[in-house]
Design a protein around this motif. Structure first.
Motif, mmCIF file in Angstrom:
data_model
loop_
_atom_site.group_PDB
_atom_site.id
_atom_site.type_symbol
_atom_site.label_atom_id
_atom_site.label_comp_id
_atom_site.label_asym_id
_atom_site.label_seq_id
_atom_site.Cartn_x
_atom_site.Cartn_y
_atom_site.Cartn_z
ATOM 1 N N SER A 12 44.345 33.490 34.439
ATOM 2 C CA SER A 12 44.291 34.606 33.503
ATOM 3 C C SER A 12 43.089 35.497 33.781
ATOM 4 C CB SER A 12 44.222 34.065 32.073
ATOM 5 O OG SER A 12 43.815 35.066 31.167
ATOM 6 N N ALA A 13 43.264 36.800 33.584
ATOM 7 C CA ALA A 13 42.158 37.741 33.782
ATOM 8 C C ALA A 13 41.035 37.506 32.790
ATOM 9 C CB ALA A 13 42.681 39.174 33.661
ATOM 10 N N THR A 14 41.360 36.960 31.609
ATOM 11 C CA THR A 14 40.344 36.706 30.582
ATOM 12 C C THR A 14 39.843 35.260 30.613
ATOM 13 O OG1 THR A 14 42.006 36.065 28.941
ATOM 14 C CG2 THR A 14 41.453 38.409 29.084
ATOM 15 N N HIS A 15 40.420 34.432 31.511
ATOM 16 C CA HIS A 15 40.101 33.001 31.607
ATOM 17 C C HIS A 15 40.543 32.228 30.365
ATOM 18 C CE1 HIS A 15 37.934 34.005 35.221
ATOM 19 N NE2 HIS A 15 37.151 34.839 34.549
ATOM 20 N N THR A 280 46.126 35.294 40.624
ATOM 21 C CA THR A 280 45.282 35.088 39.438
ATOM 22 C C THR A 280 45.043 36.442 38.782
ATOM 23 O OG1 THR A 280 43.294 35.239 40.831
ATOM 24 C CG2 THR A 280 44.206 33.041 40.440
ATOM 25 N N ASN A 281 44.110 36.483 37.835
ATOM 26 C CA ASN A 281 43.794 37.722 37.106
ATOM 27 C C ASN A 281 45.022 38.308 36.425
ATOM 28 O OD1 ASN A 281 41.023 37.748 37.820
ATOM 29 N ND2 ASN A 281 41.563 38.592 39.836
ATOM 30 N N THR A 283 47.496 39.395 33.430
ATOM 31 C CA THR A 283 47.331 39.983 32.096
ATOM 32 C C THR A 283 48.647 39.866 31.337
ATOM 33 O OG1 THR A 283 48.034 42.169 32.828
ATOM 34 C CG2 THR A 283 45.672 41.643 33.030
#
Length: 318
Positions: A12-15, A280-281, A283
């Motif tokens: 995830s972009a937000t971890h 990854t990353n 959204t």
């Protein structure tokens, strides 16, 4: 045909984990399903409820977590062949005794109209009689046994725990989901975990029984209990960082119901995986895009046709 895409914090972009999920159902007015906001002391939920639910949210979220589901369609139903006895079509042999079938009057459809129709049927120890057939020239009755028969309201125990704020982590969610006798894949997400648990009251059949064929109803081939909690398909934070489902089986080799022919070597869930990719990353917008793209594709064209084309171009036509 409901679907779900969950990714863990490492992708995830937000971890933090992300889930895009929901049922694919028709819309009607008045609607069987409707949006609901549930507020009370220590309770704050918003999501979807349905007419049979007494104020519970069966797909939704609160301040700390969210949940959704897809149909699992596991094998809960068997057809039993009842040996008739006593020169009657309403008496059958079970455990060495000739027993009377139970007559059940379900009432009248469309009472007071020209189309009024009485609904009634007979029952054996296995369930409603759905018809008659011949075995080696001898008339037999066919009854249908369903594991959740008479237990469907127990489904509410799962959602009551959610509504009463008794679920605070993925493990408690799995235990709550295990209370329902109906076969669903239930998905969970919070700020740390993603998880899926496949529920349902699943019978353990004798070793000599083929679940795809009718079963001898004389009492020698009865169910041997229920599949325990630990043997239900379930998973938390898989190494791939994703949980993706489109009504497919959640665990390889887990047997589908005998009327389910969708779980072959190629399944539409592959479309979701293809569009999600391995990056990854991610959204929420990227995951919604993957779901929307899959809705416009045909798995036969995307997944199967290239293989067939390669095979056919590998040599001259016969």
């Amino acid at each position: 045909a409901s679907n779900a895409l969950l990714v863990s914090g490492k992708r995830s972009a937000t971890h933090h984990p992300i889930m895009v999920a929901g049922p694919q159902i028709g819309y009607y007015y008045p609607g069987l399903t409707l949006e609901m906001d549930l507020e009370g002391p220590g309770i704050s939920q918003r999501g979807v409820t349905s007419a049979p639910f007494p104020g519970y949210v069966f797909i939704g979220r609160n301040q700390d977590s969210a949940w959704s589901l897809t149909s699992a369609g596991l094998d809960q139903i068997d057809t039993y062949v009842e040996t008739l006895c006593g020169h009657s079509t309403h008496r059958y042999l079970f455990d060495g005794r000739c027993r009377h079938m139970q007559f059940f009057n379900a009432g009248t459809l469309d009472p007071g109209t020209k189309t009024a129709r009485q609904v009634s049927f007979y029952r054996t120890v296995h369930g409603p009689v759905i018809g008659y057939a011949h075995v080696h020239g001898r008339l037999v009755a066919l009854s249908r046994r369903r594991a959740s028969y008479g237990k469907d309201s127990l489904d509410l125990l799962f959602y009551r725990k959610l509504a009463d704020n008794q679920v605070h982590n993925v493990h408690q969610f799995f235990r709550a989901a295990s209370l329902t006798p109906q076969t669903f894949n239930s998905f969970y997400i919070d700020d740390k975990d993603i998880g899926v648990f496949t529920s349902g009251l699943l019978p353990i059949r004798p070793a000599n029984v083929d679940p795809a064929l009718p079963i001898n109803g004389t009492g020698k081939e009865e169910w041997r209990g229920w599949v325990p909690f630990k043997d239900h398909p379930q998973g938390i934070n898989p190494p791939s960082g994703e949980i993706v489902n489109w009504n497919n089986r959640t665990e390889a080799g887990y047997q589908a119901a005998d009327d389910n022919w969708l779980l072959g070597a190629s399944h539409r869930v592959q479309l979701l995986l293809n569009n999600l990719g391995h990056g990854t990353n991610l959204t929420p917008a990227r995951i919604v895009s993957a779901m929307n793209a899959a809705a416009t594709q045909d798995v036969r064209e995307i997944d199967l046709e290239p293989i067939l084309s390669k095979l056919l171009h590998g040599g001259r036509a016969p």
